[in-house]
Design a protein around this motif. Sequence first.
Motif, mmCIF file in Angstrom:
data_model
loop_
_atom_site.group_PDB
_atom_site.id
_atom_site.type_symbol
_atom_site.label_atom_id
_atom_site.label_comp_id
_atom_site.label_asym_id
_atom_site.label_seq_id
_atom_site.Cartn_x
_atom_site.Cartn_y
_atom_site.Cartn_z
ATOM 1 N N MET A 202 0.814 -1.153 -0.225
ATOM 2 C CA MET A 202 -0.063 0.021 0.109
ATOM 3 C C MET A 202 0.741 1.165 0.056
ATOM 4 O O MET A 202 1.954 1.277 0.372
ATOM 5 C CB MET A 202 -0.917 -0.091 1.281
ATOM 6 C CG MET A 202 -1.845 -1.103 1.326
ATOM 7 S SD MET A 202 -3.193 -1.019 2.357
ATOM 8 C CE MET A 202 -4.039 -0.002 2.111
ATOM 9 N N TYR A 203 0.296 2.200 -0.643
ATOM 10 C CA TYR A 203 1.027 3.562 -0.529
ATOM 11 C C TYR A 203 0.186 4.744 -0.321
ATOM 12 O O TYR A 203 -1.043 4.790 -0.387
ATOM 13 C CB TYR A 203 1.154 3.724 -2.261
ATOM 14 C CG TYR A 203 2.006 2.518 -2.782
ATOM 15 C CD1 TYR A 203 1.012 1.457 -3.396
ATOM 16 C CD2 TYR A 203 3.239 2.572 -3.175
ATOM 17 C CE1 TYR A 203 1.693 0.366 -4.043
ATOM 18 C CE2 TYR A 203 3.712 1.224 -3.952
ATOM 19 C CZ TYR A 203 2.998 0.392 -4.474
ATOM 20 O OH TYR A 203 3.401 -0.832 -4.902
ATOM 21 N N TYR B 220 4.302 0.645 2.049
ATOM 22 C CA TYR B 220 4.149 -0.520 3.112
ATOM 23 C C TYR B 220 4.159 -1.898 2.254
ATOM 24 O O TYR B 220 3.099 -1.719 1.456
ATOM 25 C CB TYR B 220 3.288 -0.246 4.127
ATOM 26 C CG TYR B 220 3.632 0.531 5.401
ATOM 27 C CD1 TYR B 220 3.498 1.703 5.146
ATOM 28 C CD2 TYR B 220 3.750 -0.312 6.687
ATOM 29 C CE1 TYR B 220 4.154 2.488 6.458
ATOM 30 C CE2 TYR B 220 4.402 0.535 7.730
ATOM 31 C CZ TYR B 220 4.506 1.908 7.596
ATOM 32 O OH TYR B 220 4.876 2.294 8.497
ATOM 33 N N ASN B 221 4.874 -2.706 2.488
ATOM 34 C CA ASN B 221 4.776 -4.167 2.163
ATOM 35 C C ASN B 221 4.476 -5.072 3.340
ATOM 36 O O ASN B 221 5.273 -5.187 4.053
ATOM 37 C CB ASN B 221 5.886 -4.657 1.124
ATOM 38 C CG ASN B 221 5.849 -5.818 0.465
ATOM 39 O OD1 ASN B 221 6.400 -6.766 1.106
ATOM 40 N ND2 ASN B 221 4.993 -6.076 -0.206
ATOM 41 N N ASN B 222 3.484 -5.661 3.261
ATOM 42 C CA ASN B 222 3.039 -6.631 4.423
ATOM 43 C C ASN B 222 3.694 -5.984 5.945
ATOM 44 O O ASN B 222 4.255 -6.819 6.519
ATOM 45 C CB ASN B 222 3.906 -7.837 4.197
ATOM 46 C CG ASN B 222 3.188 -8.862 3.430
ATOM 47 O OD1 ASN B 222 2.172 -9.169 3.376
ATOM 48 N ND2 ASN B 222 3.998 -9.714 2.613
ATOM 49 N N SER C 77 0.425 0.825 9.508
ATOM 50 C CA SER C 77 -0.011 -0.370 8.802
ATOM 51 C C SER C 77 -0.460 -1.400 9.829
ATOM 52 O O SER C 77 0.163 -2.212 10.191
ATOM 53 C CB SER C 77 0.549 -0.671 7.899
ATOM 54 O OG SER C 77 -0.044 -1.759 7.031
ATOM 55 N N PRO C 78 -1.810 -1.358 10.308
ATOM 56 C CA PRO C 78 -1.991 -2.452 11.453
ATOM 57 C C PRO C 78 -2.104 -3.721 10.656
ATOM 58 O O PRO C 78 -1.860 -4.819 11.552
ATOM 59 C CB PRO C 78 -3.492 -2.041 11.951
ATOM 60 C CG PRO C 78 -3.986 -1.052 10.775
ATOM 61 C CD PRO C 78 -2.722 -0.364 10.352
ATOM 62 N N ASP C 79 -2.328 -3.952 9.485
ATOM 63 C CA ASP C 79 -2.444 -5.128 8.601
ATOM 64 C C ASP C 79 -2.231 -4.865 7.423
ATOM 65 O O ASP C 79 -2.198 -3.691 7.034
ATOM 66 C CB ASP C 79 -3.875 -6.077 9.119
ATOM 67 C CG ASP C 79 -5.173 -5.214 8.895
ATOM 68 O OD1 ASP C 79 -5.716 -4.932 9.480
ATOM 69 O OD2 ASP C 79 -5.224 -4.717 7.845
ATOM 70 N N LYS C 80 -2.169 -5.812 6.409
ATOM 71 C CA LYS C 80 -1.906 -5.481 4.996
ATOM 72 C C LYS C 80 -3.007 -4.690 4.357
ATOM 73 O O LYS C 80 -2.714 -4.410 3.161
ATOM 74 C CB LYS C 80 -1.290 -6.608 4.228
ATOM 75 C CG LYS C 80 -2.226 -8.040 4.150
ATOM 76 C CD LYS C 80 -1.415 -8.930 3.468
ATOM 77 C CE LYS C 80 -2.412 -10.061 3.194
ATOM 78 N NZ LYS C 80 -1.397 -11.254 2.282
ATOM 79 N N SER D 148 2.194 -7.146 -4.219
ATOM 80 C CA SER D 148 3.337 -7.586 -4.105
ATOM 81 C C SER D 148 4.344 -6.476 -4.350
ATOM 82 O O SER D 148 5.612 -6.706 -4.121
ATOM 83 C CB SER D 148 4.001 -8.717 -5.118
ATOM 84 O OG SER D 148 3.204 -10.006 -5.007
ATOM 85 N N GLY D 149 3.937 -5.366 -4.618
ATOM 86 C CA GLY D 149 4.896 -4.205 -4.622
ATOM 87 C C GLY D 149 5.798 -4.363 -5.991
ATOM 88 O O GLY D 149 6.785 -3.879 -5.933
#
Lengths: 114, 113
Positions: A32-33, A49-51, A68-71, A96-97
């Motif tokens: 996420m971005y 953020y990745n995972n 980021s509390p979760d993906k 997957s980024g």
Amino acid sequence: DTAVSQTPKYLVTQMGNDKSIKCEQNLGHDTMYWYKQDSKKFLKIMFSYNNKELIINETVPNRFSPKSPDKAHLNLHINSLELGDSAVYFCASSRSGQSNQPQHFGDGTRLSIL
Amino acid sequence: AQSVSQHNHHVILSEAASLELGCNYSYGGTVNLFWYVQYPGQHLQLLLKYFSGDPLVKGIKGFEAEFIKSKFSFNLRKPSVQWSDTAEYFCAVINTGRRALTFGSGTRLQVQP
């Protein structure tokens, strides 16, 4: 169903306040971005953020803190808001980024600082 | 560092006119290229993308783009625009070593009926 949803859509507040913007995606993506779009429509990456792990942190004032509390979620907290923070903030996600995965954008949060 | 240039900041066309928006990038390695569209008050939507293979890629709504590696260009085209194509168009690149898009400054397209 909204794929990438941001809340709130509009945020009007005074200088010096602290505010948060939330983002959630239901696409099953793990990256996420946050992007910032200024008044001239220029878009620039802020964080990624990745995972749940921070992988990109551009030159952004440390008043901005992503969490980021979760993906599926990436929130953005901003302390001590300044006039220059007025912009539209877009959340995005991808699988997957990896560079060949298109990013899906939310509707944006228009932040106006009085 | 990579960068993206969009030469046309504001384009005004009449309906049925042909469109070409320029996009040049600076990066010597392998890149993936995108065009996004942002309709007034909306989020960015993917128009088309190029990763490899045929350098002429077709996207949604009749748009296409051609990747010319020797010119570091990825121009967007449409043979006949419609009023509903009025929007902001963004070219973006991402290289294999980076995980975020680098956007051009955008081109505002205004189609007059």
